[in-house]
Scaffold this motif. Structure first.
Motif, PDB file in Angstrom:
ATOM      1  N   SER B 185     -14.778  15.207  42.546  1.00 54.01           N
ATOM      2  CA  SER B 185     -13.709  14.641  43.176  1.00 54.01           C
ATOM      3  C   SER B 185     -13.493  13.200  43.108  1.00 54.01           C
ATOM      4  CB  SER B 185     -13.967  14.882  44.890  1.00 54.01           C
ATOM      5  OG  SER B 185     -15.279  14.439  44.963  1.00 54.01           O
ATOM      6  N   ALA B 186     -14.669  12.723  42.420  1.00 55.53           N
ATOM      7  CA  ALA B 186     -14.580  11.106  41.812  1.00 55.53           C
ATOM      8  C   ALA B 186     -13.517  10.911  41.078  1.00 55.53           C
ATOM      9  CB  ALA B 186     -15.725  10.411  41.632  1.00 55.53           C
ATOM     10  N   SER B 187     -13.367  12.060  40.135  1.00 54.65           N
ATOM     11  CA  SER B 187     -12.373  11.830  38.875  1.00 54.65           C
ATOM     12  C   SER B 187     -11.271  12.339  39.028  1.00 54.65           C
ATOM     13  CB  SER B 187     -13.280  12.481  37.605  1.00 54.65           C
ATOM     14  OG  SER B 187     -13.622  13.587  38.114  1.00 54.65           O
ATOM     15  N   GLU B 188     -11.013  12.838  40.200  1.00 54.63           N
ATOM     16  CA  GLU B 188      -9.705  13.691  40.571  1.00 54.63           C
ATOM     17  C   GLU B 188      -8.444  12.765  39.882  1.00 54.63           C
ATOM     18  OE1 GLU B 188      -9.251  14.792  44.759  1.00 54.63           O
ATOM     19  OE2 GLU B 188      -7.142  15.258  44.300  1.00 54.63           O
ATOM     20  N   ARG B 189      -8.446  11.747  40.462  1.00 51.67           N
ATOM     21  CA  ARG B 189      -7.330  10.764  40.058  1.00 51.67           C
ATOM     22  C   ARG B 189      -7.195  10.747  38.313  1.00 51.67           C
ATOM     23  NH1 ARG B 189      -3.561   9.992  42.680  1.00 51.67           N
ATOM     24  NH2 ARG B 189      -2.242   9.697  40.934  1.00 51.67           N
ATOM     25  N   LEU B 190      -8.186  10.468  37.965  1.00 54.21           N
ATOM     26  CA  LEU B 190      -8.271  10.290  36.535  1.00 54.21           C
ATOM     27  C   LEU B 190      -7.557  11.377  35.992  1.00 54.21           C
ATOM     28  CD1 LEU B 190      -9.118   8.244  34.575  1.00 54.21           C
ATOM     29  CD2 LEU B 190     -11.509   9.426  34.712  1.00 54.21           C
ATOM     30  N   PHE B 191      -8.047  12.641  36.230  1.00 49.82           N
ATOM     31  CA  PHE B 191      -7.747  13.823  35.628  1.00 49.82           C
ATOM     32  C   PHE B 191      -6.158  14.084  35.895  1.00 49.82           C
ATOM     33  CE2 PHE B 191     -12.047  15.745  35.505  1.00 49.82           C
ATOM     34  CZ  PHE B 191     -12.130  16.301  34.380  1.00 49.82           C
ATOM     35  N   LYS B 192      -5.612  13.811  36.910  1.00 46.66           N
ATOM     36  CA  LYS B 192      -4.109  13.931  37.359  1.00 46.66           C
ATOM     37  C   LYS B 192      -3.450  12.948  36.546  1.00 46.66           C
ATOM     38  CE  LYS B 192      -3.697  15.495  42.047  1.00 46.66           C
ATOM     39  NZ  LYS B 192      -3.464  15.194  43.486  1.00 46.66           N
ATOM     40  N   ASN B 193      -3.921  11.763  36.245  1.00 44.34           N
ATOM     41  CA  ASN B 193      -3.209  11.089  35.381  1.00 44.34           C
ATOM     42  C   ASN B 193      -2.946  11.594  33.882  1.00 44.34           C
ATOM     43  OD1 ASN B 193      -2.441   9.063  37.178  1.00 44.34           O
ATOM     44  ND2 ASN B 193      -4.393   7.781  36.705  1.00 44.34           N
ATOM     45  N   CYS B 194      -4.226  12.263  33.552  1.00 38.79           N
ATOM     46  CA  CYS B 194      -4.176  12.691  32.182  1.00 38.79           C
ATOM     47  C   CYS B 194      -3.599  14.046  31.924  1.00 38.79           C
ATOM     48  CB  CYS B 194      -5.723  12.899  31.685  1.00 38.79           C
ATOM     49  SG  CYS B 194      -6.729  11.552  31.754  1.00 38.79           S
ATOM     50  N   LEU B 195      -3.514  14.785  33.011  1.00 33.39           N
ATOM     51  CA  LEU B 195      -2.708  15.931  33.047  1.00 33.39           C
ATOM     52  C   LEU B 195      -1.198  15.626  32.824  1.00 33.39           C
ATOM     53  CD1 LEU B 195      -4.066  17.845  36.018  1.00 33.39           C
ATOM     54  CD2 LEU B 195      -3.990  18.588  33.536  1.00 33.39           C
ATOM     55  N   VAL B 196      -0.601  14.392  33.284  1.00 36.72           N
ATOM     56  CA  VAL B 196       0.925  14.167  33.038  1.00 36.72           C
ATOM     57  C   VAL B 196       1.082  13.179  31.797  1.00 36.72           C
ATOM     58  CG1 VAL B 196       1.424  14.804  35.339  1.00 36.72           C
ATOM     59  CG2 VAL B 196       0.877  12.567  34.863  1.00 36.72           C
ATOM     60  N   ASP B 197      -0.019  13.139  31.241  1.00 36.61           N
ATOM     61  CA  ASP B 197       0.132  12.091  29.964  1.00 36.61           C
ATOM     62  C   ASP B 197       1.106  12.538  29.126  1.00 36.61           C
ATOM     63  OD1 ASP B 197      -2.122   9.818  29.080  1.00 36.61           O
ATOM     64  OD2 ASP B 197      -0.677  10.564  27.382  1.00 36.61           O
ATOM     65  N   ARG B 198       1.809  11.607  28.226  1.00 33.00           N
ATOM     66  CA  ARG B 198       3.024  12.064  27.295  1.00 33.00           C
ATOM     67  C   ARG B 198       2.271  12.487  26.142  1.00 33.00           C
ATOM     68  NH1 ARG B 198       7.380  12.665  28.217  1.00 33.00           N
ATOM     69  NH2 ARG B 198       8.170  11.926  26.325  1.00 33.00           N
ATOM     70  N   ASN B 199       0.962  12.259  25.959  1.00 34.94           N
ATOM     71  CA  ASN B 199       0.532  12.597  24.607  1.00 34.94           C
ATOM     72  C   ASN B 199       0.044  14.136  24.932  1.00 34.94           C
ATOM     73  OD1 ASN B 199      -1.273  12.999  22.770  1.00 34.94           O
ATOM     74  ND2 ASN B 199      -1.575  11.167  22.236  1.00 34.94           N
ATOM     75  N   PRO B 200       0.609  15.017  24.127  1.00 33.49           N
ATOM     76  CA  PRO B 200      -0.002  16.602  24.233  1.00 33.49           C
ATOM     77  C   PRO B 200      -1.394  16.785  24.194  1.00 33.49           C
ATOM     78  CG  PRO B 200       1.364  16.086  22.250  1.00 33.49           C
ATOM     79  CD  PRO B 200       1.494  15.011  22.989  1.00 33.49           C
ATOM     80  N   LEU B 229       2.078  22.734  36.907  1.00 35.76           N
ATOM     81  CA  LEU B 229       3.608  23.221  36.503  1.00 35.76           C
ATOM     82  C   LEU B 229       4.158  22.191  35.813  1.00 35.76           C
ATOM     83  CD1 LEU B 229       4.209  24.901  40.019  1.00 35.76           C
ATOM     84  CD2 LEU B 229       4.720  25.953  37.860  1.00 35.76           C
ATOM     85  N   GLU B 230       4.443  21.201  36.086  1.00 32.65           N
ATOM     86  CA  GLU B 230       5.145  20.017  35.576  1.00 32.65           C
ATOM     87  C   GLU B 230       4.789  20.049  34.067  1.00 32.65           C
ATOM     88  OE1 GLU B 230       5.138  15.193  35.892  1.00 32.65           O
ATOM     89  OE2 GLU B 230       4.746  16.264  37.629  1.00 32.65           O
ATOM     90  N   THR B 231       3.685  19.878  33.730  1.00 35.84           N
ATOM     91  CA  THR B 231       3.260  20.063  32.328  1.00 35.84           C
ATOM     92  C   THR B 231       4.042  21.249  31.503  1.00 35.84           C
ATOM     93  OG1 THR B 231       1.160  19.217  32.783  1.00 35.84           O
ATOM     94  CG2 THR B 231       1.376  20.047  30.716  1.00 35.84           C
ATOM     95  N   ILE B 232       3.914  22.199  32.118  1.00 38.56           N
ATOM     96  CA  ILE B 232       4.568  23.503  31.305  1.00 38.56           C
ATOM     97  C   ILE B 232       6.035  22.965  30.923  1.00 38.56           C
ATOM     98  CG2 ILE B 232       5.164  25.740  31.438  1.00 38.56           C
ATOM     99  CD1 ILE B 232       2.717  26.568  33.155  1.00 38.56           C
ATOM    100  N   GLN B 233       6.721  22.756  31.771  1.00 42.81           N
ATOM    101  CA  GLN B 233       8.146  22.419  31.644  1.00 42.81           C
ATOM    102  C   GLN B 233       8.633  21.146  30.811  1.00 42.81           C
ATOM    103  OE1 GLN B 233       9.877  24.764  32.944  1.00 42.81           O
ATOM    104  NE2 GLN B 233       9.143  25.384  34.764  1.00 42.81           N
ATOM    105  N   SER B 234       7.466  20.396  30.628  1.00 40.56           N
ATOM    106  CA  SER B 234       7.887  18.958  29.955  1.00 40.56           C
ATOM    107  C   SER B 234       7.854  19.087  28.442  1.00 40.56           C
ATOM    108  CB  SER B 234       7.049  17.932  30.580  1.00 40.56           C
ATOM    109  OG  SER B 234       5.594  18.200  30.080  1.00 40.56           O
ATOM    110  N   LEU B 235       8.410  18.003  27.831  1.00 41.68           N
ATOM    111  CA  LEU B 235       8.147  17.954  26.498  1.00 41.68           C
ATOM    112  C   LEU B 235       7.242  16.781  26.245  1.00 41.68           C
ATOM    113  CD1 LEU B 235       9.268  18.575  23.516  1.00 41.68           C
ATOM    114  CD2 LEU B 235      10.863  17.193  23.908  1.00 41.68           C
TER     115      LEU B 235
END
Lengths: 190, 985
Positions: B185-200, B229-235
């Motif tokens: 849970s301590a790294s939750e924020r970090l993971f979220k940021n990386c999930l939506v990162d622009r770099n594939p 979900l957002e990641t699937i749809q994004s480029l």
């Protein structure tokens, strides 16, 4: 059998030499697999498999309840082991592309000695391709782009900023530079 | 390690003093650099020395392929990583050596691994990118065997937040291996940021790390649903410097991909686990992704197809929505997508109509001729799978299959042949089929010289299968086998051929075929180098020869063995001759006596003994001692003997009469069934004999094969039932159990209570015991006083007693017996249906131990379950006979009826239904319905529980979605004939 809905796709990646000795062997999620938990089971499997596929360029076989795809180049075999019901074409593409990526990284000399000499490149490349049985990347160009070259020289020379490349390519570059300069000079002279 | 120490010591003993001294100096040098946590400094230093020595002897050890020494690497790592400044190049090489050890299967013990782990973590301070990437990989590999790995979490997280793009993905993936449930849970924020990162690449790394964390922290990962979900749809695109690491690509950036879309695949894989409880959400996701171009990556499309498959296997009604999506993927630029679509559709073939199915075949046909081996292999595997159940559907690809017989990949050619044999089989019913078989055999004859033996064995089994299923083609097939028998070959190969021929003799109805094979076998033993095979063939000649038209022919061949062969063969020849004498009698018997008298002077004891015993039997006409008319049921015999030994009541002798006897006819029925089932499974088990696949395929089928297995095991099962029932005092007086039906479900398998019923008949005492097996699937209720109220609709059945169940705990199965007196075969009406109601008292569980409230009186309830019918099949056992027509003619009483079969749309279903209802054995391959035909004749044979034979000839015709059956039943007993005819509906 229901298809595998999870991401865990690959059971093992192996690189064996021309006598069936392992150069690289990674069994993913060992504790979950039923067949290859111990080292002796793994070695036995590799030995039997090797006798089945060595020098027979069949690309794909079913063996020991697994789907095996492989590529034999020079004196080594790159093998991917997957569950029986996995998509054959997918697994083969993976093997093929990984093979291509390694070929590029090792300057088209994909053989036993080079693999051992540049083991860092090999292990990084496989890791960028498959992580824990999950296919991470399949495109060979992208795979290559993810693997870092070893540090070019030791720290000392970096610090002094003297860098003389004495490899073949370096000499070639120097030669072409010289001929270019010479050409320019000659043109100016004319 | 210990070995090496001794080697070192002996070495120093032998070596000159100077050298030893020199080594000692080395120890001192290294000891000053050691760390305190090395508990056994002294031994390590000795090891160190030995390693040094070892390395000196073999300067090129690493490059010549030898493994670097484990201890050397360990020490060197500790030393190098603690230097200041760190030499990046050297460290990376060391890490590579360390990885090589790990990937070679070497394991460091936990304490050493931990030491390494922390010394490596010191390298986090170094700036070199390439070293850092290597560090992450090594840490990941070591994390499984090290302790306290959580210590590095903060360093890794720092890198993820602010580190260089090169090693950031590696850091993310390593983090997943280091975290435990409490720290995720301590790294939750970090993971979220990386999930939506622009770099594939960063996004992918975060996705699969979350995926790996699922088992330990599902609730945390669940909170990533929106980001995923957002990641699937994004480029997402690579940064411009993605390809600058390597000169190989140089400046040619134009042809390089700007993104791989792999993140779509990873996101889909993760999303399934976050959403799998919510079918509607999944459906929505599928429809939104399936239109056109939202998924760019082949792997993600494969993942989508698997979603669809999963959803459809849970809810078949969605096929109308989902089929168009699937069939759209049948034409795709990537062959792996096409293969996945075909795979899924074939799994669901029962939901697809004929013309849609042809689309799959067309795609597969195209894939069969691509240059890529793996694709051809996948396609032919699927075609082979179809051929098991529906060979007629793939006749269109026969041409492609024939060209694949010579494929360079042996698995492909094996599959091509076995598949072809199946489609040929389906084709023989048409007129053109005959040519096909001839052509195929011609092709295989030419192939036979080039292939290995185990491959030949596969082909032989396939040929046998074909001959069994389609007896009319036997001549060509038998001659193929006998030709092969004459060629050179190992014992294994020849045994397979002889086995195949034996089976054909047993099961081919044609006398001519039998004669042909026997004569060929006679010829074979004239020049046979394998004693084992000669003995088997002689035994068979003794069994089959006497009943043929010219026994003297075989006698001559057998006698030749007596003159020419070794003692083992001679003794079996003696027995074979004795069989001829006792069966044929007359002149033959006299002549054989002369021959056997000569054997009394044989040099070998065994031959002399057998000859004199046989002569004695022949003189006294003890036919029963020479020829086996029956065999004991071996499973039952074993059970009884074990029971006898356990009871240890050795005062009473063991009663062999209690063991069931199987007549040779019954034995044949069992063999025949087993054979067909086995052949079916081996021919698609492929050369590599992957039995799991075979099993998988059979269970995927319509369940027809299961019934075959049931027949084979029925005797054993009945034995079990008999033992269970005899243990109940109320049923002791009922005598011998005549027959038990297979268990049938009276409820849906998903109900609160699952009830199955087995009917046990005691014909001698006219009793029927119905055994109701009740499973309580509710986990909060205990049911008590469970009984079943069974209402017969036939007055001749009267209920005797009920043995009810006092208490049934959750997740347990209990048994209720209801016993009836039954009418006899001579009475009016033998068939009956029972209306069943389950009655019980509910009590709720109040604590975790499963106790119930003692004061709670509960409430009683009744629960309607399905009816149980007694059919003719309950009174009949399947029986094999190789000549149906002749036996059928001999039966005296005939009864016929014309029935329109209920709920039956095709001939195939009709045949299956009749087999189930009548429980008789289909003969002459009549259970296989050719495709496209509108009529079919089914030949059935069996034996009823009163010991008379029953034959049935069923002519089926289908028209307009209805199947009409004209049944003629013949039996030795008119009542039985009537009974069977009546029970068809």
């Amino acid at each position: 059998m229901a298809p595998n809905i999870g991401l865990y796709t690959i059971s093992a990646t192996l690189i064996l030499d021309n006598e069936g000795e392992r150069l690289y062997a990674k069994y993913y999620r060992e504790s979950e697999s039923h067949q290859y938990q111990t080292l002796s089971q793994q070695l036995q499997f590799e030995k039997n498999l090797f006798s089945k596929i060595n020098k027979l360029h069949q690309d794909i076989i079913l063996y020991d309840n697994h789907l095996i795809t492989y590529k034999q180049t020079n004196d080594i075999i790159l093998i991917t082991v997957a569950p029986l019901n996995e998509n054959e074409s997918l697994v083969y593409s993976l093997t093929n592309n990984l093979n291509e990526a390694l070929n590029i990284l090792l300057d088209s000399t994909f053989d036993k000695i080079t693999v051992l000499e540049k083991y860092d490149l090999v292990s990084l490349c496989v890791d960028e391709c498959i992580d824990d049985g999950i296919i991470l990347e399949i495109d060979p160009a992208i795979l290559v782009s993810r693997v870092t070259n070893p540090p070019t020289a030791s720290n000392v020379s970096n610090d002094l900023n003297i860098h003389i490349d004495l490899s073949e390519r370096g000499l070639f570059n120097a030669l072409s530079f010289a001929s270019k300069k010479l050409g320019e000079k000659l043109q100016q002279g004319l | 390690m210990i070995l090496r120490i001794t080697y070192y010591i002996s070495n120093t003993n032998q070596s000159a003093g100077g050298k030893t001294k020199k080594l000692h100096v080395r120890i001192y040098e290294y000891q000053s650099g050691f760390y305190k946590h090395l508990s056994i400094v002294h031994i390590s230093s000795v090891l160190r020395m030995s390693a040094q020595l070892y390395k000196k002897n073999d300067a090129y050890s690493t490059s010549s392929g030898q493994l670097p020494d484990k201890m050397t690497i360990f020490q060197e790592c500790l030393q190098q990583f603690n230097l200041s400044p760190v030499n990046a190049k050297k460290c990376r090489q060391l890490l590579a050596k360390l990885l090589r050890l790990l990937y070679h299967g070497e394991k460091f013990p936990s304490s050493e691994s931990t030491t390494l782990f922390f010394s490596i973590s010191k390298l986090f301070q170094h700036k070199d990118l390439s070293l850092r990437q290597m560090v992450y990989l090594t840490i990941k590999e070591l994390s499984a065997t090290s302790q306290d790995i959580l210590m590095v979490t903060s360093s890794i997280m720092k890198d993820i937040q602010g580190g260089d793009l090169i090693y950031k993905p590696n850091a993310i993936r390593t983090l997943a291996n280091v975290l435990d449930a409490s720290t995720v849970s301590a790294s939750e924020r970090l993971f979220k940021n990386c999930l939506v990162d622009r770099n594939p690449i960063v996004s992918s790394a975060a996705l699969i790390s979350s995926y790996k964390l699922l088992p330990i922290a599902k609730d945390v990962v669940k909170r990533f649903t929106n980001e995923t979900l957002e990641t699937i749809q994004s480029l997402k695109q690579f940064p411009s410097n993605q390809f600058q690491l390597h000169e190989y690509y140089g400046s040619a950036t134009t042809n390089l991909p700007s993104t791989s879309y792999m993140y779509q695949y990873h996101a889909l894989g993760l999303l399934y686990h976050l959403r799998n409880h919510d079918k509607m959400a999944l459906m929505k996701l599928i429809t939104s992704l399936s239109d056109g171009s939202s998924l760019k990556n082949s792997l993600s499309i494969i993942q989508l197809i698997r979603y669809i498959n999963k959803i459809l296997s849970d809810d078949k009604s969605l096929i109308t929505h989902l089929f168009p999506i699937l069939s759209g993927f049948l034409k795709h630029k990537s062959d792996m997508v096409e293969i996945e679509a075909c795979k899924t559709l074939i799994d669901l073939q029962h939901l697809i109509n004929e013309s849609d199915f042809m689309n799959i075949i067309t795609t597969l046909q195209k894939l069969l001729s691509v240059p890529r081996t793996s694709t051809r292999f996948a396609a032919i595997r699927l075609i082979n799978k179809i051929s098991i159940k529906n060979p007629e559907k793939i006749i269109v690809v026969n041409l492609e299959l024939e060209s694949l017989i010579n494929d360079s990949n042996r698995s492909i050619s094996t599959l091509a042949i076995t598949t072809l044999l199946k489609t040929m089989g389906a084709g023989t019913i048409n007129d053109t089929g005959g040519e096909g078989v001839d052509r195929l055999i011609g092709k295989m004859t030419s192939l036979m010289d080039e292939i290995t033996e185990d491959f030949k064995i596969v082909i032989i089994e396939a040929i046998e299968n074909l001959a069994l299923k389609f007896p009319s083609k036997h001549k060509r097939l038998v001659s193929f086998l006998t030709d092969l028998l004459r060629d050179e070959g190992s014992l294994e190969l020849k045994s397979t051929i002889v086995d195949a021929l034996f089976d054909l003799i047993k099961f081919l109805p044609d006398e001519g075929a039998k004669k042909l094979i026997l004569m060929n076998l006679c010829e074979f033993i004239e020049d046979c180098e394998f004693t084992e095979l000669s003995v088997r063939i002689l035994h068979l000649l003794g069994d089959e020869g006497p009943n043929t038209s010219n026994p003297s022919y075989y006698i001559r061949h057998i006698y030749n063995r007596l003159v020419l062969e070794n003692s083992i063969i001679r003794s079996s020849a003696v027995i074979a001759l004795a069989k001829f004498a006792i069966v044929c009698g007359g002149d033959v018997s006299k002549n054989i006596e002369v021959l056997l008298n000569r054997c009394l002077n044989d040099v070998d004891d065994e031959v002399r003994d057998r000859a004199s015993v046989s002569l004695n039997f022949i003189h006294n006409s003890r036919k029963d001692l020479i020829i086996n008319e029956f065999q004991y049921d071996l499973g039952a015999l074993e059970g009884k003997l074990t029971h006898y030994l356990n009871e240890a009541a050795f005062d009473n002798s063991f009663d062999i009469n209690e063991v069931g006897v199987i007549s040779s006819e019954e034995l044949k029925s069992i063999d025949y069934n087993r054979k067909l089932t086995k052949l079916d499974s081996t021919s698609f088990a492929e050369s590599s004999a992957n039995e799991r696949d075979a099993e998988d395929l059979t269970t995927n089928g319509k369940g027809g094969d299961d019934s075959n297995n049931d027949v084979a095991n029925a005797l054993l099962k009945q034995q079990e039932y008999a033992q269970q029932l005899s243990a109940i005092p109320e049923f002791e007086s009922y005598g011998k159990l005549s027959s038990s039906s297979p268990a049938s479900y009276l409820t849906e398998k998903e109900n609160e209570f699952v009830v199955t019923a087995v009917k046990h008949f005691f014909i001698e005492s006219q009793k029927l015991v119905v055994q109701y097996n009740i499973t309580n699937t509710l986990n909060h209720l205990v049911i008590q006083d469970v009984s079943v109220i069974a209402q017969p609709d036939n007055e001749l059945y009267t209920e005797d007693l009920i043995i009810s169940l006092e208490n049934l705990q959750p997740e347990q199965t209990g048994t209720v017996y209801v016993s009836f007196s039954t009418p006899n075969i001579d009475d009016e009406e033998l068939l009956v249906a029972f209306g069943n109601t389950l009655s019980y008292t509910n009590k709720e569980i109040i604590d975790e131990k499963g106790n119930i409230d003692e004061t709670d009186e509960g409430w009683s309830e009744e629960y309607q379950i399905e009816d149980l019918e007694v059919l003719a099949g309950d009174f009949v056992h399947p029986l094999y006979n190789s000549n149906f027509t002749a036996v059928y003619e001999q039966l005296s009483f005939e009864e016929s009826a014309v029935v329109s079969l209920k709920n039956t749309k095709t001939l195939e279903i009709g045949v299956e239904k009749l087999l189930k209802q009548l429980n008789m054995m289909p003969l002459d391959g009549s259970e296989y319905v050719p495709s496209d035909s509108t009529s079919h004749t089914l030949k059935l044979f069996g034996k009823d529980v009163w010991g008379t034979k029953v034959g049935a000839l069923v002519k089926l015709a289908s028209a307009g979605g209805k199947v009409v059956a004209k049944v003629s039943v013949k039996s030795e007993n008119d009542k039985v004939a009537k009974l069977v005819a009546e029970s068809i509906n």
